[in-house]
Motif scaffolding. Structure first.
Motif, PDB file in Angstrom:
ATOM      1  N   ARG A 176       0.622  -1.054  -0.187  1.00  7.25           N
ATOM      2  CA  ARG A 176      -0.107   0.148   0.162  1.00  7.25           C
ATOM      3  C   ARG A 176       0.880   1.210   0.022  1.00  7.25           C
ATOM      4  N   PHE A 177       1.755   1.282   0.880  1.00  8.37           N
ATOM      5  CA  PHE A 177       2.568   2.613   1.158  1.00  8.37           C
ATOM      6  C   PHE A 177       3.839   2.746   0.486  1.00  8.37           C
ATOM      7  N   LYS A 178       4.643   1.635   0.022  1.00  4.99           N
ATOM      8  CA  LYS A 178       5.624   1.315  -0.712  1.00  4.99           C
ATOM      9  C   LYS A 178       6.948   2.225  -0.256  1.00  4.99           C
ATOM     10  N   LYS A 179       7.102   2.395   1.222  1.00  2.00           N
ATOM     11  CA  LYS A 179       7.952   3.135   1.812  1.00  2.00           C
ATOM     12  C   LYS A 179       8.334   2.293   3.063  1.00  2.00           C
ATOM     13  N   PRO A 180       9.379   1.282   3.030  1.00  2.60           N
ATOM     14  CA  PRO A 180       9.945   0.388   4.053  1.00  2.60           C
ATOM     15  C   PRO A 180      10.079   0.996   5.459  1.00  2.60           C
ATOM     16  N   VAL A 181      10.900   1.873   5.236  1.00  2.70           N
ATOM     17  CA  VAL A 181      11.633   2.344   6.795  1.00  2.70           C
ATOM     18  C   VAL A 181      10.484   2.640   7.506  1.00  2.70           C
ATOM     19  N   PRO A 182       9.398   3.518   7.497  1.00  3.29           N
ATOM     20  CA  PRO A 182       8.411   4.015   8.372  1.00  3.29           C
ATOM     21  C   PRO A 182       7.782   2.664   8.858  1.00  3.29           C
ATOM     22  N   ILE A 183       7.659   1.649   7.891  1.00  2.45           N
ATOM     23  CA  ILE A 183       6.935   0.570   8.337  1.00  2.45           C
ATOM     24  C   ILE A 183       7.605  -0.427   8.972  1.00  2.45           C
ATOM     25  N   ILE A 184       8.923  -0.715   8.720  1.00  2.00           N
ATOM     26  CA  ILE A 184       9.721  -1.353   9.605  1.00  2.00           C
ATOM     27  C   ILE A 184      10.103  -0.973  11.041  1.00  2.00           C
ATOM     28  N   LEU A 185      10.277   0.617  11.066  1.00  2.00           N
ATOM     29  CA  LEU A 185      10.208   1.159  12.608  1.00  2.00           C
ATOM     30  C   LEU A 185       8.891   0.857  13.104  1.00  2.00           C
ATOM     31  N   GLY A 186       7.824   1.244  12.586  1.00  2.00           N
ATOM     32  CA  GLY A 186       6.638   0.991  13.199  1.00  2.00           C
ATOM     33  C   GLY A 186       6.293  -0.126  13.789  1.00  2.00           C
ATOM     34  N   ILE A 187       6.613  -1.376  13.060  1.00  2.00           N
ATOM     35  CA  ILE A 187       6.763  -2.820  13.329  1.00  2.00           C
ATOM     36  C   ILE A 187       7.599  -2.885  14.587  1.00  2.00           C
ATOM     37  N   PHE A 188       8.873  -2.420  14.637  1.00  2.00           N
ATOM     38  CA  PHE A 188       9.719  -2.577  15.785  1.00  2.00           C
ATOM     39  C   PHE A 188       8.922  -1.942  17.031  1.00  2.00           C
ATOM     40  N   VAL A 189       8.536  -0.662  16.957  1.00  2.00           N
ATOM     41  CA  VAL A 189       7.929  -0.196  18.206  1.00  2.00           C
ATOM     42  C   VAL A 189       6.905  -0.783  18.889  1.00  2.00           C
ATOM     43  N   GLU A 192      -4.830   6.259   6.379  1.00  2.00           N
ATOM     44  CA  GLU A 192      -4.771   7.685   5.729  1.00  2.00           C
ATOM     45  C   GLU A 192      -4.428   8.546   6.971  1.00  2.00           C
ATOM     46  N   ARG A 193      -4.973   8.364   7.904  1.00  2.00           N
ATOM     47  CA  ARG A 193      -5.239   9.233   8.936  1.00  2.00           C
ATOM     48  C   ARG A 193      -3.793   9.511   9.843  1.00  2.00           C
ATOM     49  N   PHE A 194      -3.283   8.554  10.105  1.00  2.00           N
ATOM     50  CA  PHE A 194      -2.115   8.455  10.912  1.00  2.00           C
ATOM     51  C   PHE A 194      -0.679   8.312  10.331  1.00  2.00           C
ATOM     52  N   GLY A 195      -0.720   8.326   8.848  1.00  2.00           N
ATOM     53  CA  GLY A 195       0.834   8.428   8.398  1.00  2.00           C
ATOM     54  C   GLY A 195       1.080   6.758   8.385  1.00  2.00           C
ATOM     55  N   ILE A 196       2.195   6.763   7.607  1.00  2.00           N
ATOM     56  CA  ILE A 196       2.750   5.139   7.494  1.00  2.00           C
ATOM     57  C   ILE A 196       3.329   4.708   8.936  1.00  2.00           C
ATOM     58  N   PHE A 197       3.984   5.521   9.613  1.00  2.00           N
ATOM     59  CA  PHE A 197       4.609   5.159  11.064  1.00  2.00           C
ATOM     60  C   PHE A 197       3.511   4.755  11.932  1.00  2.00           C
ATOM     61  N   GLY A 198       2.611   5.799  11.983  1.00  2.00           N
ATOM     62  CA  GLY A 198       1.330   5.740  12.846  1.00  2.00           C
ATOM     63  C   GLY A 198       0.511   4.614  12.492  1.00  2.00           C
ATOM     64  N   THR A 199       0.333   4.472  11.570  1.00  2.00           N
ATOM     65  CA  THR A 199      -0.736   3.379  10.935  1.00  2.00           C
ATOM     66  C   THR A 199      -0.093   1.990  11.307  1.00  2.00           C
ATOM     67  N   THR A 200       1.114   1.910  10.935  1.00  2.00           N
ATOM     68  CA  THR A 200       1.645   0.542  11.303  1.00  2.00           C
ATOM     69  C   THR A 200       2.053   0.254  12.656  1.00  2.00           C
ATOM     70  N   VAL A 201       2.171   1.210  13.607  1.00  2.00           N
ATOM     71  CA  VAL A 201       2.220   0.811  15.045  1.00  2.00           C
ATOM     72  C   VAL A 201       0.961   0.753  15.653  1.00  2.00           C
ATOM     73  N   ILE A 202      -0.142   1.457  15.149  1.00  2.00           N
ATOM     74  CA  ILE A 202      -1.502   0.998  15.680  1.00  2.00           C
ATOM     75  C   ILE A 202      -1.825  -0.224  15.141  1.00  2.00           C
ATOM     76  N   ALA A 203      -1.836  -0.406  13.760  1.00  2.00           N
ATOM     77  CA  ALA A 203      -2.323  -1.622  13.124  1.00  2.00           C
ATOM     78  C   ALA A 203      -1.595  -2.830  13.703  1.00  2.00           C
ATOM     79  N   PHE A 204      -0.332  -2.711  13.974  1.00  2.00           N
ATOM     80  CA  PHE A 204       0.436  -4.015  14.481  1.00  2.00           C
ATOM     81  C   PHE A 204       0.007  -4.239  16.138  1.00  2.00           C
ATOM     82  N   PHE A 205      -0.095  -3.142  16.581  1.00  2.00           N
ATOM     83  CA  PHE A 205      -0.447  -3.423  18.170  1.00  2.00           C
ATOM     84  C   PHE A 205      -1.619  -4.058  18.116  1.00  2.00           C
ATOM     85  N   ILE A 206      -2.894  -3.913  17.470  1.00  2.00           N
ATOM     86  CA  ILE A 206      -4.035  -4.219  17.590  1.00  2.00           C
ATOM     87  C   ILE A 206      -4.108  -5.623  16.805  1.00  2.00           C
ATOM     88  N   ALA A 207      -3.399  -5.857  15.769  1.00  2.00           N
ATOM     89  CA  ALA A 207      -3.232  -7.254  15.308  1.00  2.00           C
ATOM     90  C   ALA A 207      -2.338  -8.117  15.956  1.00  2.00           C
TER      91      ALA A 207
END
Length: 189
Positions: free
Chosen positions: A30-43, A97-112
């Protein structure tokens, strides 16, 4: 070091084909930007697994060693069975779209990750290795990163190439081994 190595291996294998790995693939495509996704997964993983490990430590302090040993041993065996059931991702578009790539990743991963195999494994591993909370959290977090970073970087190609059934079978065998070892080894409080 044993807690770290076991935690890393179990979670890395358990994560193959898991819904959070599917989420990593979804976010990468979806986002095609790996760095904020990887950082979001880590956090997200670090926070989630630290909380799960704290629950494991608390459980260990609340019940006697014999009851805890049986509970842990049987939970590891149950995790082995659960590993053989494939995950499906419940896709939610509300965060994207609401929280950006990093924020979306953090929230979505935490919930999942709530109630997920790897979170429950973190609780059990923390209770199994009560003096090594940080090693368990470091290991489970590294295991998540080992499984998810390639998924983010390689996208759907990696997901289609990895033998998910074999990875789940190996993880199930590890959980069975942990269950048997736990049932046969007295725990100390």
């Amino acid at each position: 070091m044993q807690a770290f190595m076991i935690s890393t291996g179990v979670v890395a294998l358990a994560e193959i084909g898991d819904k959070t790995q599917l989420l990593a693939l979804l976010l990468a495509s979806r986002f095609k930007k790996p760095v904020p996704i990887i950082l979001g997964i880590f956090v997200s993983t670090l926070v989630n697994h630290f909380a799960a490990a704290a629950v494991g430590q608390w459980l260990m302090s609340q019940v006697g060693p014999d009851l805890m040993r049986w509970g842990l041993g049987l939970s590891f065996v149950a995790m082995a069975v659960w590993m053989l059931i494939p995950d499906k991702l419940d896709e939610t578009d509300a965060l994207r779209e609401r929280f950006g790539i990093f924020g979306t990743t953090v929230i979505a991963f935490f919930i999942a990750e709530m109630g997920d195999k790897t979170q429950i494994a973190t609780v059990a591993l923390s209770a199994r290795f009560p003096e090594q909370l940080y090693m368990v959290v470091a290991g489970t977090t590294l295991g998540m990163m080992i499984a998810n970073v390639p998924a983010v970087l390689l996208g759907e190609v990696a997901a289609k190439k990895l033998p998910q059934k074999l990875m789940h079978a190996i993880a199930a065998a590890l959980f069975i081994g942990l269950g048997i070892a736990t049932l046969m080894t007295p725990l100390s409080l």
